[in-house]
Design a protein around this motif. Structure first.
Motif, short mmCIF file in Angstrom:
data_model
loop_
_atom_site.label_atom_id
_atom_site.label_comp_id
_atom_site.label_asym_id
_atom_site.label_seq_id
_atom_site.Cartn_x
_atom_site.Cartn_y
_atom_site.Cartn_z
N HIS A 1 0.83 -1.20 0.00
CA HIS A 1 0.00 0.00 0.00
C HIS A 1 0.87 1.26 0.00
CE1 HIS A 1 -3.39 2.61 0.57
NE2 HIS A 1 -2.82 3.15 1.62
N ARG A 2 1.78 1.36 0.93
CA ARG A 2 2.67 2.53 0.97
C ARG A 2 3.87 2.28 0.05
NH1 ARG A 2 1.57 5.58 6.20
NH2 ARG A 2 0.09 4.25 7.30
N PHE B 1 7.73 -2.66 -8.49
CA PHE B 1 7.16 -2.45 -7.16
C PHE B 1 5.96 -1.51 -7.32
CE2 PHE B 1 6.54 -0.79 -2.96
CZ PHE B 1 7.06 -1.74 -2.07
N LEU B 2 4.76 -2.03 -7.04
CA LEU B 2 3.53 -1.27 -7.21
C LEU B 2 2.97 -0.86 -5.85
CD1 LEU B 2 1.72 -3.45 -9.91
CD2 LEU B 2 2.98 -1.31 -10.26
N SER B 3 2.47 0.36 -5.76
CA SER B 3 1.93 0.86 -4.50
C SER B 3 0.82 1.86 -4.76
CB SER B 3 3.04 1.50 -3.66
OG SER B 3 3.66 2.54 -4.39
N GLY B 4 0.22 2.32 -3.67
CA GLY B 4 -0.83 3.33 -3.73
C GLY B 4 -0.57 4.39 -2.67
N HIS B 5 -1.56 4.64 -1.83
CA HIS B 5 -1.47 5.53 -0.65
C HIS B 5 -1.48 7.00 -1.03
CE1 HIS B 5 -1.02 6.32 3.56
NE2 HIS B 5 0.09 7.01 3.37
N THR C 1 3.64 4.29 -8.31
CA THR C 1 2.55 4.54 -7.37
C THR C 1 1.31 4.89 -8.19
OG1 THR C 1 3.99 5.34 -5.61
CG2 THR C 1 1.69 6.01 -5.51
N ILE C 2 0.23 4.18 -7.94
CA ILE C 2 -0.99 4.42 -8.70
C ILE C 2 -2.15 4.59 -7.73
CG2 ILE C 2 -1.17 1.93 -9.15
CD1 ILE C 2 -2.53 2.84 -11.88
N GLY C 3 -2.19 5.76 -7.10
CA GLY C 3 -3.25 6.08 -6.13
C GLY C 3 -4.34 6.90 -6.79
N THR C 4 -4.88 6.37 -7.88
CA THR C 4 -5.75 7.16 -8.76
C THR C 4 -7.11 6.51 -8.95
OG1 THR C 4 -4.77 6.03 -10.67
CG2 THR C 4 -3.81 8.14 -10.02
N GLY C 5 -7.54 5.73 -7.97
CA GLY C 5 -8.76 4.96 -8.14
C GLY C 5 -10.06 5.69 -7.89
N GLY C 6 -10.00 6.90 -7.34
CA GLY C 6 -11.24 7.62 -7.12
C GLY C 6 -11.22 8.64 -6.00
#
Length: 240
Positions: free
Chosen positions: A118-119, A153-157, A182-187
């Motif tokens: 996540h981070r 390495f994939l993450s969000g946050h 980092t792909i924190g673009t879901g909504g």
């Protein structure tokens, strides 16, 4: 949507982080009332209820610790999912599991290796408390990403899209390291934060979208970031 499409989830701060009530109830097995709260971490109470709601809704492979950390093979790719909301220091159960799992990967069968968290380990938005947190996590596990040649390495946050330079290791580009996205673009609302200029950032953009990984056997892996209009905003290829 989850009733129609398969989801392989990664636990995040809103799903897990809490400050009380965890003893005897935390499905991850953490033996403290408040979960994981190191002095350096920005792990404030998110009302995550020890991860109980998400643990009851999802079932992940039994290769690790339930929904919290696990791994699986998909075609020619080995995927490892870790929890950035739990201890990743070298003496922790999660670190020892991660080390064992990385060491067990047969790259002749699964030449591609992806780690999800996540981070992130790297980010370019200037949020001091968050940067301090990921710097400590990075000190714990970046050497493993390097030693075992993790491809992606994939993450969000962070509520934005970020891609690092290629071969990133120890803060240096083209240094034999991993590709970080980092792909924190879901909504969720996008962060209007200040940006760290230069350094390891290849792309930083805001706007909703999703990522697509396409693996071409042993030869190449293509990543696309696609916005809500169906347009490719970013793409890159990793070749063996």
């Amino acid at each position: 949507f989850t009733a129609r499409a398969p989801f392989m989830i990664s636990i995040g701060n809103h799903d897990y982080v809490h400050e009380t009530g965890g003893i005897g109830k935390d499905p991850s097995g953490t033996g403290t009332a408040g979960g994981y709260h190191p002095s350096w971490g920005n792990f404030h109470d998110e009302g995550g209820e020890c991860g109980v709601p998400v643990d009851r809704r999802f079932t992940m492979p039994s290769s690790g610790n339930g929904i919290f950390w696990y791994s699986y093979n998909y075609a020619s790719t080995h995927v490892i999912v870790i929890s950035s909301e739990h201890n990743l220091s070298s003496s922790s159960p999660q670190y020892k599991w991660l080390l064992d799992d990385l060491g067990s990967v047969d790259r002749s069968k699964t030449p591609w290796l992806i780690v999800e968290s996540h981070r992130p380990l790297y980010e370019s938005e200037l949020i001091p408390a968050e940067l301090q947190t990921i710097e400590h996590i990075r000190k714990n596990i970046e050497s493993l990403m390097y030693a075992f040649s993790v491809d992606l390495f994939l993450s969000g946050h962070y509520h934005a899209y970020f891609r690092s330079c290629a071969g990133l290791y120890n803060g240096k580009c083209n240094n034999g390291g991993t590709q970080y996205v980092t792909i924190g673009t879901g909504g969720a609302n996008q962060y209007p934060e200040a940006v760290i200029v230069g350094g390891y950032t290849k792309i930083l953009t805001r706007g909703f979208g999703y990522g697509l990984v396409t693996v071409n056997g042993r030869k190449s892996l293509t990543w696309d970031f696609i916005d809500i209009h169906g347009d490719k905003v970013d793409t890159f290829v990793i070749e063996k």
